[in-house]
Structure formats: C-alpha cells, structure tokens
Scaffold this motif. Structure first.
Motif, PDB file in Angstrom:
ATOM      1  N   ALA A 277       0.945  -1.109   0.037  1.00 30.69           N
ATOM      2  CA  ALA A 277      -0.023  -0.006   0.014  1.00 30.69           C
ATOM      3  C   ALA A 277       0.745   1.205  -0.126  1.00 30.69           C
ATOM      4  O   ALA A 277       0.854   2.101   1.025  1.00 30.69           O
ATOM      5  CB  ALA A 277      -0.916  -0.112   1.389  1.00 30.69           C
ATOM      6  N   PRO A 278       1.568   1.493  -0.972  1.00 33.41           N
ATOM      7  CA  PRO A 278       2.279   2.744  -1.156  1.00 33.41           C
ATOM      8  C   PRO A 278       1.607   4.106  -1.215  1.00 33.41           C
ATOM      9  O   PRO A 278       0.424   3.949  -1.568  1.00 33.41           O
ATOM     10  CB  PRO A 278       3.417   2.420  -2.387  1.00 33.41           C
ATOM     11  CG  PRO A 278       2.310   1.534  -3.382  1.00 33.41           C
ATOM     12  CD  PRO A 278       1.576   0.932  -2.488  1.00 33.41           C
ATOM     13  N   SER A 279       2.303   5.074  -0.754  1.00 33.41           N
ATOM     14  CA  SER A 279       1.665   6.332  -1.016  1.00 33.41           C
ATOM     15  C   SER A 279       1.258   6.592  -2.295  1.00 33.41           C
ATOM     16  O   SER A 279       1.813   6.266  -3.272  1.00 33.41           O
ATOM     17  CB  SER A 279       2.499   7.452  -0.165  1.00 33.41           C
ATOM     18  OG  SER A 279       3.519   7.722  -1.252  1.00 33.41           O
ATOM     19  N   PRO A 280       0.308   7.628  -2.690  1.00 27.94           N
ATOM     20  CA  PRO A 280       0.375   7.939  -4.166  1.00 27.94           C
ATOM     21  C   PRO A 280       1.444   8.248  -4.819  1.00 27.94           C
ATOM     22  O   PRO A 280       1.859   8.131  -6.095  1.00 27.94           O
ATOM     23  CB  PRO A 280      -0.976   9.175  -3.951  1.00 27.94           C
ATOM     24  CG  PRO A 280      -1.662   8.761  -2.535  1.00 27.94           C
ATOM     25  CD  PRO A 280      -0.654   8.205  -1.840  1.00 27.94           C
ATOM     26  N   ALA A 281       2.375   9.144  -4.193  1.00 25.12           N
ATOM     27  CA  ALA A 281       3.636   9.576  -4.820  1.00 25.12           C
ATOM     28  C   ALA A 281       4.517   8.347  -5.256  1.00 25.12           C
ATOM     29  O   ALA A 281       5.176   8.390  -6.230  1.00 25.12           O
ATOM     30  CB  ALA A 281       4.554  10.701  -3.981  1.00 25.12           C
ATOM     31  N   ILE A 282       4.624   7.529  -4.349  1.00 25.79           N
ATOM     32  CA  ILE A 282       5.171   6.243  -4.538  1.00 25.79           C
ATOM     33  C   ILE A 282       4.724   5.318  -5.589  1.00 25.79           C
ATOM     34  O   ILE A 282       5.387   4.919  -6.480  1.00 25.79           O
ATOM     35  CB  ILE A 282       5.629   5.409  -2.892  1.00 25.79           C
ATOM     36  CG1 ILE A 282       6.626   6.399  -2.205  1.00 25.79           C
ATOM     37  CG2 ILE A 282       6.484   4.261  -3.351  1.00 25.79           C
ATOM     38  CD1 ILE A 282       6.636   5.613  -0.872  1.00 25.79           C
ATOM     39  N   ALA A 283       3.402   5.393  -5.378  1.00 24.94           N
ATOM     40  CA  ALA A 283       2.835   4.571  -6.461  1.00 24.94           C
ATOM     41  C   ALA A 283       3.013   5.151  -7.827  1.00 24.94           C
ATOM     42  O   ALA A 283       3.123   4.594  -8.773  1.00 24.94           O
ATOM     43  CB  ALA A 283       1.250   4.486  -6.293  1.00 24.94           C
ATOM     44  N   GLU A 284       3.001   6.509  -8.159  1.00 24.70           N
ATOM     45  CA  GLU A 284       3.203   7.131  -9.300  1.00 24.70           C
ATOM     46  C   GLU A 284       4.582   6.930  -9.950  1.00 24.70           C
ATOM     47  O   GLU A 284       4.964   6.684 -10.993  1.00 24.70           O
ATOM     48  CB  GLU A 284       3.067   8.830  -9.007  1.00 24.70           C
ATOM     49  CG  GLU A 284       3.302   9.243 -10.526  1.00 24.70           C
ATOM     50  CD  GLU A 284       3.366  10.914 -10.400  1.00 24.70           C
ATOM     51  OE1 GLU A 284       3.731  11.482 -11.320  1.00 24.70           O
ATOM     52  OE2 GLU A 284       2.894  11.560  -9.421  1.00 24.70           O
ATOM     53  N   ALA A 285       5.750   6.828  -8.897  1.00 26.59           N
ATOM     54  CA  ALA A 285       7.100   6.548  -9.326  1.00 26.59           C
ATOM     55  C   ALA A 285       7.304   5.193  -9.825  1.00 26.59           C
ATOM     56  O   ALA A 285       7.985   4.878 -10.723  1.00 26.59           O
ATOM     57  CB  ALA A 285       8.012   6.745  -7.961  1.00 26.59           C
ATOM     58  N   LEU A 286       6.388   4.575  -8.983  1.00 26.75           N
ATOM     59  CA  LEU A 286       6.667   2.960  -9.656  1.00 26.75           C
ATOM     60  C   LEU A 286       6.139   2.689 -10.820  1.00 26.75           C
ATOM     61  O   LEU A 286       6.585   1.921 -11.639  1.00 26.75           O
ATOM     62  CB  LEU A 286       5.613   2.034  -8.473  1.00 26.75           C
ATOM     63  CG  LEU A 286       6.234   1.956  -6.938  1.00 26.75           C
ATOM     64  CD1 LEU A 286       5.265   1.283  -6.079  1.00 26.75           C
ATOM     65  CD2 LEU A 286       7.740   1.314  -7.162  1.00 26.75           C
ATOM     66  N   GLN A 287       5.049   3.296 -11.082  1.00 27.24           N
ATOM     67  CA  GLN A 287       4.369   3.152 -12.340  1.00 27.24           C
ATOM     68  C   GLN A 287       5.403   3.784 -13.539  1.00 27.24           C
ATOM     69  O   GLN A 287       5.429   3.021 -14.681  1.00 27.24           O
ATOM     70  CB  GLN A 287       2.954   4.075 -12.419  1.00 27.24           C
ATOM     71  CG  GLN A 287       1.972   3.294 -11.737  1.00 27.24           C
ATOM     72  CD  GLN A 287       0.523   4.143 -11.796  1.00 27.24           C
ATOM     73  OE1 GLN A 287       0.710   5.305 -12.077  1.00 27.24           O
ATOM     74  NE2 GLN A 287      -0.377   3.513 -11.395  1.00 27.24           N
ATOM     75  N   ARG A 288       5.963   4.879 -13.343  1.00 29.28           N
ATOM     76  CA  ARG A 288       6.846   5.569 -14.118  1.00 29.28           C
ATOM     77  C   ARG A 288       8.051   4.763 -14.378  1.00 29.28           C
ATOM     78  O   ARG A 288       8.292   4.289 -15.576  1.00 29.28           O
ATOM     79  CB  ARG A 288       7.405   6.994 -13.592  1.00 29.28           C
ATOM     80  CG  ARG A 288       6.406   8.009 -13.792  1.00 29.28           C
ATOM     81  CD  ARG A 288       7.082   9.173 -13.053  1.00 29.28           C
ATOM     82  NE  ARG A 288       6.139  10.305 -13.444  1.00 29.28           N
ATOM     83  CZ  ARG A 288       6.443  11.380 -14.179  1.00 29.28           C
ATOM     84  NH1 ARG A 288       7.540  11.349 -15.144  1.00 29.28           N
ATOM     85  NH2 ARG A 288       5.677  12.298 -14.492  1.00 29.28           N
ATOM     86  N   ILE A 289       8.373   3.954 -13.492  1.00 31.58           N
ATOM     87  CA  ILE A 289       9.595   2.889 -13.542  1.00 31.58           C
ATOM     88  C   ILE A 289       9.354   1.787 -14.512  1.00 31.58           C
ATOM     89  O   ILE A 289      10.208   1.588 -15.344  1.00 31.58           O
ATOM     90  CB  ILE A 289      10.160   2.718 -12.003  1.00 31.58           C
ATOM     91  CG1 ILE A 289      10.875   3.755 -11.235  1.00 31.58           C
ATOM     92  CG2 ILE A 289      10.994   1.240 -12.444  1.00 31.58           C
ATOM     93  CD1 ILE A 289      12.331   4.179 -11.935  1.00 31.58           C
ATOM     94  N   ALA A 290       8.081   1.389 -14.224  1.00 32.04           N
ATOM     95  CA  ALA A 290       7.546   0.076 -14.919  1.00 32.04           C
ATOM     96  C   ALA A 290       7.160   0.426 -16.045  1.00 32.04           C
ATOM     97  O   ALA A 290       7.225  -0.508 -17.180  1.00 32.04           O
ATOM     98  CB  ALA A 290       6.575  -0.568 -14.203  1.00 32.04           C
ATOM     99  N   ALA A 291       6.984   1.735 -16.420  1.00 33.53           N
ATOM    100  CA  ALA A 291       6.541   2.266 -18.136  1.00 33.53           C
ATOM    101  C   ALA A 291       7.813   2.220 -18.966  1.00 33.53           C
ATOM    102  O   ALA A 291       7.577   2.310 -19.859  1.00 33.53           O
ATOM    103  CB  ALA A 291       5.682   3.290 -18.000  1.00 33.53           C
ATOM    104  N   HIS A 292       8.977   2.347 -18.374  1.00 31.37           N
ATOM    105  CA  HIS A 292      10.415   2.758 -19.160  1.00 31.37           C
ATOM    106  C   HIS A 292      11.117   1.500 -19.245  1.00 31.37           C
ATOM    107  O   HIS A 292      11.763   1.021 -18.680  1.00 31.37           O
ATOM    108  CB  HIS A 292      10.841   3.821 -18.635  1.00 31.37           C
ATOM    109  CG  HIS A 292      10.145   5.194 -19.090  1.00 31.37           C
ATOM    110  ND1 HIS A 292       9.504   5.884 -18.206  1.00 31.37           N
ATOM    111  CD2 HIS A 292      10.160   5.717 -20.200  1.00 31.37           C
ATOM    112  CE1 HIS A 292       9.060   6.548 -18.984  1.00 31.37           C
ATOM    113  NE2 HIS A 292       9.549   7.017 -20.378  1.00 31.37           N
TER     114      HIS A 292
END
Length: 122
Positions: free
Chosen positions: A107-122
């Motif tokens: 259950a990461p914070s919204p800011a961490i969840a966004e960073a995780l999505q950015r990493i996974a997308a590249h």
C-alpha cells in the motif's frame, strides 16, 4: 537458510515523496539497492546493472547497511546481485520494478505509486 533477495527503495524527501532529477522528459529517481537474507558470512555483493550505466558493475563490502548501493534510474531492467560468502557465490536477479514494489509494500503512498508506475513504464 532463506534465499537472499534484492530489495530497492526510493530515497524520500521530508514529505515522503521520491526524490528525482529531471533530464529532458525523463525523471531519474534516487534509489537504494540492498540484499536481504544474505548468508552471515557474506563479505561482498557485486551488483550488475543495466549496461547503459557508466559504472554498470558495482561492488559493495559494507554488511552493516545490507550491502546498500545508491543509484538513479528512470526505467526498469533486471538487477543482478552476486553475493560472495565463504561457501561460494550466490547470484540472484530481479526486475528493478519488482524490487521497488517489494521494498515499499502493498500500500504505497500516491507519490510512491506514481514513481513505481513511471519506472515500470520505461
């Protein structure tokens, strides 16, 4: 004995947001790698990163930090750790995105969840 695993976490600012540097349209996040569950007689860990890094092979000998290594990344790739102990070398591999998800929990914070999505997308 448990199997060693690579864990990763974002460096966070005072508000709990991942720190990063912008370069063009890419956000390079500050990340810490470590090995959990290394044998007690481990004396070094060699991380093998993506070949695009200037120093793609990095050795760490500080067991007090869990053999922590600092890096930046904007995208996903397979991280390899060669764990050296008296009985030999154990090699573990994991996608950086998986190591980050494991490092930040379910259950990461919204800011961490966004960073995780950015990493996974590249």
């Amino acid at each position: 004995m448990s199997t060693p695993t690579i864990r990763a976490t974002f460096d966070l600012d005072a508000a709990g947001r991942p720190t990063a540097e912008e370069s063009g349209d890419l956000r390079h996040y500050h990340i810490r790698l470590r090995v959990d569950g290394a044998p007690s007689d481990t004396y070094a860990v060699t991380y093998v990163l993506d070949p695009s890094y200037h120093s793609a092979v990095r050795e760490v000998r500080d067991s007090a930090t869990g053999f922590e290594e600092h890096l930046t990344s904007y995208g996903d790739y397979t991280v390899q750790a060669k764990i050296r102990a008296r009985d030999g070398v154990t090699t573990v591999m994991v996608p950086l995105s998986t190591a980050l998800v494991d490092g930040h929990g379910k259950a990461p914070s919204p800011a961490i969840a966004e960073a995780l999505q950015r990493i996974a997308a590249h």
